[in-house]
Design a protein around this motif. Structure first.
Motif, PDB file in Angstrom:
ATOM      1  N   PHE A 119      35.024  36.530  41.892  1.00 39.64           N
ATOM      2  CA  PHE A 119      35.794  37.407  41.009  1.00 39.64           C
ATOM      3  C   PHE A 119      36.213  38.682  41.741  1.00 39.64           C
ATOM      4  CE2 PHE A 119      35.532  41.140  38.172  1.00 39.64           C
ATOM      5  CZ  PHE A 119      36.662  40.896  37.396  1.00 39.64           C
ATOM      6  N   ALA A 120      35.287  39.263  42.498  1.00 44.50           N
ATOM      7  CA  ALA A 120      35.608  40.486  43.239  1.00 44.50           C
ATOM      8  C   ALA A 120      36.683  40.225  44.292  1.00 44.50           C
ATOM      9  CB  ALA A 120      34.346  41.039  43.889  1.00 44.50           C
ATOM     10  N   ASP A 121      36.611  39.069  44.953  1.00 44.30           N
ATOM     11  CA  ASP A 121      37.642  38.729  45.940  1.00 44.30           C
ATOM     12  C   ASP A 121      39.004  38.571  45.276  1.00 44.30           C
ATOM     13  OD1 ASP A 121      35.903  38.792  48.078  1.00 44.30           O
ATOM     14  OD2 ASP A 121      35.426  36.652  47.958  1.00 44.30           O
ATOM     15  N   SER A 122      39.023  38.012  44.070  1.00 44.73           N
ATOM     16  CA  SER A 122      40.302  37.855  43.366  1.00 44.73           C
ATOM     17  C   SER A 122      40.905  39.203  42.993  1.00 44.73           C
ATOM     18  CB  SER A 122      40.104  37.007  42.106  1.00 44.73           C
ATOM     19  OG  SER A 122      39.332  37.707  41.137  1.00 44.73           O
ATOM     20  N   CYS A 123      40.055  40.214  42.877  1.00 44.28           N
ATOM     21  CA  CYS A 123      40.526  41.575  42.586  1.00 44.28           C
ATOM     22  C   CYS A 123      40.759  42.384  43.857  1.00 44.28           C
ATOM     23  CB  CYS A 123      39.511  42.301  41.703  1.00 44.28           C
ATOM     24  SG  CYS A 123      39.219  41.525  40.103  1.00 44.28           S
ATOM     25  N   LEU A 124      40.642  41.713  45.023  1.00 41.40           N
ATOM     26  CA  LEU A 124      40.802  42.374  46.327  1.00 41.40           C
ATOM     27  C   LEU A 124      39.806  43.512  46.500  1.00 41.40           C
ATOM     28  CD1 LEU A 124      44.712  42.503  46.557  1.00 41.40           C
ATOM     29  CD2 LEU A 124      43.165  40.725  47.373  1.00 41.40           C
TER      30      LEU A 124
END
Length: 467
Positions: free
Chosen positions: A314-319
Motif C-alpha cells: 500500500f505504501a509503495d502504491s502511494c509512492l
C-alpha cells in the motif's frame, strides 16, 4: 638493420603496434566488465563510491596505458606541441592521473574496510576527499620532475631518478599491505580480504616487471633490440594490470559493479538473504495469520510479516514506501545475534547507504539529529543503532499512511486472504486428523476402522488363496 635500429629509437616497430593492439583489446575488455552489468544484467548504478571508484579506475587505466604509448616511443612522431611533451605524459599523466590514481582507488576501498569492520564506524573522510589526498605525493613528484627537467629527448631519465620513482610505486603497495595486516583477523562474509590480497600480489608483480623493463629501457638505450623488447613488456604488463586490477572487486559485497564474477552460487535479492539471515524475505505458507485489530499499535502490527508486506504494498502504491522498507530491513537486522558483529555491520552499512545517507536511493524522512547520530555512531554493530529513526518513522506512518490503509483495498484483500488461509488451515487440520498416517491410539476392538480393514484384508487373503 638500419630500419630496425631507427624504429627502436623513434618508434613504430611491428612489436610496438602489437603491444598497442594488446592495450586496446584489454581496455575494451575492461570497459565491457563495467558496462555489461549495467546494460545486460540491469544492475542499478549507485551514486556513492561503489559507482564512482570504478569509473575513476577506468579513467586512471586509460591514462596509464596512453601515457606509456606517448612517452616510451611506441609511435614515430616529432614532439612539436606542448601536449606532446615528455613531462606531460611521463610525469603528470602516468604518475598522478595514472598509476597513482589507480592504486589510490584500491587504497580508498581498503581504508573503508578498515574503518567499517575494525573501527566499526563509517570512514571519517569521504572518498571524494580521501582520494585526492592520496594522489598528492604523485602531484608533488611530478612537479619536482617538471622543475628539474631530467628527461632527455627520448623521455629517458638518468639512473639516480629510477630508485625514487620505484620507491614511490612500492610505497603505495606497502600501504595496501598495511591495511591487509590490519583487517586480516576479520571473518568477512564475502571475498574482501582475498580481493585485497590479490590486488597486492598483482600490483607488486607488475611493479617488479615495470622496474626491470624501466631500468633496461632507461639505462641500456644503446641496445636496439633491448629497447624494443623492454617497452613491449612494459605496455603488455600494464594492460594486464589494469584489466586484472579492475576485475578484483572489494567495494560492494552484495552487488559487484567492478566484476561479473558471482560470489555465491545463488543470486540474492536482499542483503538479508546474502547474509544468511533466517527466513529473510521468505513467507511460509503454513504461517498462522493472527487477527488484525486496527486499534492495536502500528509498531506491534508491523511485527507480523504478512501484514507488513500488505502495508508495504500500500505504501509503495502511494509512492511513500521508504519508511516501511526501512522498518523491514531493520527488523531483519534484529534477527542477527548481537555477538555476530561482522554480519550486523554488513547489514547496518547496507541500511545506512540505502536509507540514511543524504541522496540515498530510498532516503527516509528523519530528523537531522537522528541522521547524524547514525552517521557518526562509534559502533555500527550497536543493537539500538536505528531505534530513534524507527520511532520517528512509526509516528509519521501513524499520522499519514496508517489512517488511509484501513479503508484501502489492500486491507480488504489482506482480510480476505487471511480468512481463506484460516479456512484452509482448519480443513488441513481436519484432514490430518481423519487420515493421519500415525498408528491409532484406539484399541483394535474399539476402532471402527479396524473391522473394515480387517474384513478387507480377510477378503483379499481368501481371494489370493483361491486357486
Amino acid at each position: 638493420m638500419q630500419q630496425n635500429a631507427r624504429c627502436a629509437v623513434e618508434g613504430g616497430c611491428p612489436t610496438d603496434y602489437i603491444a598497442i593492439s594488446f592495450a586496446i583489446l584489454f581496455f575494451i575488455l575492461l570497459l565491457s566488465k563495467f558496462i555489461l552489468p549495467l546494460v545486460v544484467h540491469k544492475v542499478p548504478n549507485t551514486k556513492g563510491s561503489g559507482f564512482w571508484i570504478p569509473v575513476i579506475q577506468i579513467f586512471a587505466s586509460f591514462n596509464l596505458l596512453l601515457s606509456f604509448v606517448m612517452s616510451v616511443e611506441f609511435l614515430a612522431f616529432k614532439r612539436r606541441h606542448w601536449w606532446q611533451s615528455c613531462y606531460v605524459w611521463a610525469a603528470w599523466v602516468e604518475g598522478p592521473l595514472g598509476f597513482g590514481l589507480l592504486l589510490g582507488c584500491r587504497i580508498a576501498q581498503a581504508f573503508q574496510l578498515y574503518n567499517i569492520f575494525v573501527r566499526r564506524r563509517l570512514p571519517p573522510i569521504r572518498s571524494y576527499i580521501f582520494l585526492p589526498l592520496l594522489v598528492l605525493p604523485w602531484v608533488a613528484g611530478a612537479a619536482f620532475i617538471h622543475m628539474k627537467k631530467p628527461l632527455n629527448y627520448r623521455c629517458h631519465m638518468g639512473a639516480p631518478w629510477i630508485i625514487p620513482i620505484v620507491c614511490l610505486h612500492a610505497l603505495y603497495v606497502a600501504t595496501l599491505a598495511g591495511f591487509l595486516g590490519a583487517i586480516r583477523h576479520i571473518e568477512f562474509r564475502f571475498d574482501e580480504l582475498k580481493d585485497l590480497l590479490k590486488g597486492i600480489v598483482v600490483s607488486a608483480s607488475s611493479i617488479g616487471i615495470w622496474a626491470f623493463s624501466f631500468i633496461l629501457n632507461e639505462i641500456h638505450d644503446d641496445i636496439s633490440w633491448l629497447q624494443v623488447a623492454s617497452r613491449f613488456l612494459l605496455l603488455v604488463t600494464a594492460s594486464v594490470l589494469v584489466l586484472v586490477f579492475f576485475s578484483i572487486s572489494s567495494s560492494e559485497p552484495l552487488l559487484s559493479q567492478i566484476s561479473l564474477r558471482k560470489r555465491e552460487p545463488k543470486e540474492f535479492e536482499t542483503m538479508g538473504q546474502a547474509l544468511g539471515i533466517p527466513d529473510s524475505g521468505l513467507l511460509l505458507q503454513r504461517e498462522s495469520t493472527p487477527v488484525i485489530d486496527p486499534n492495536e499499535p502500528l509498531d506491534k502490527l508491523l511485527l507480523d510479516k504478512r501484514f507488513r508486506q500488505s502495508f508495504m504494498a500500500f505504501a509503495d502504491s502511494c509512492l511513500a514506501g521508504e519508511s516501511v522498507h526501512f522498518y523491514d530491513e531493520v527488523h531483519e537486522l534484529e534477527k542477527i545475534p548481537v555477538d555476530d558483529h561482522v554480519r550486523r555491520i554488513y547489514m547496518a552499512r547496507h541500511i545506512i547507504e540505502k536509507y540514511i545517507v543524504a541522496g540515498a536511493s530510498m532516503e527516509v524522512n528523519i530528523s537531522h539529529r537522528t541522521r547524524q547520530e547514525i552517521l557518526t555512531t562509534p559502533d555500527l554493530a550497536h543493537p539500538d543503532l536505528f531505534n530513534n529513526a524507527i520511532n520517528e518513522l512509526i509516528q509519521l506512518l501513524k499520522m499519514n499512511l496508517a489512517k488511509d490503509y484501513w479503508s484501502s483495498m489492500f486491507f480488504i484483500k489482506f482480510k480476505e486472504e487471511a480468512s481463506m488461509r484460516s479456512t484452509n488451515h482448519d480443513l488441513e487440520h481436519m484432514t490430518d486428523w481423519n487420515f493421519s498416517p500415525r498408528l491409532s491410539s484406539v484399541h483394535c476392538f474399539d476402532d471402527p476402522f479396524h473391522q473394515e480393514q480387517f474384513s478387507k484384508g480377510s477378503s483379499h487373503n481368501s481371494h489370493d488363496s483361491d486357486p
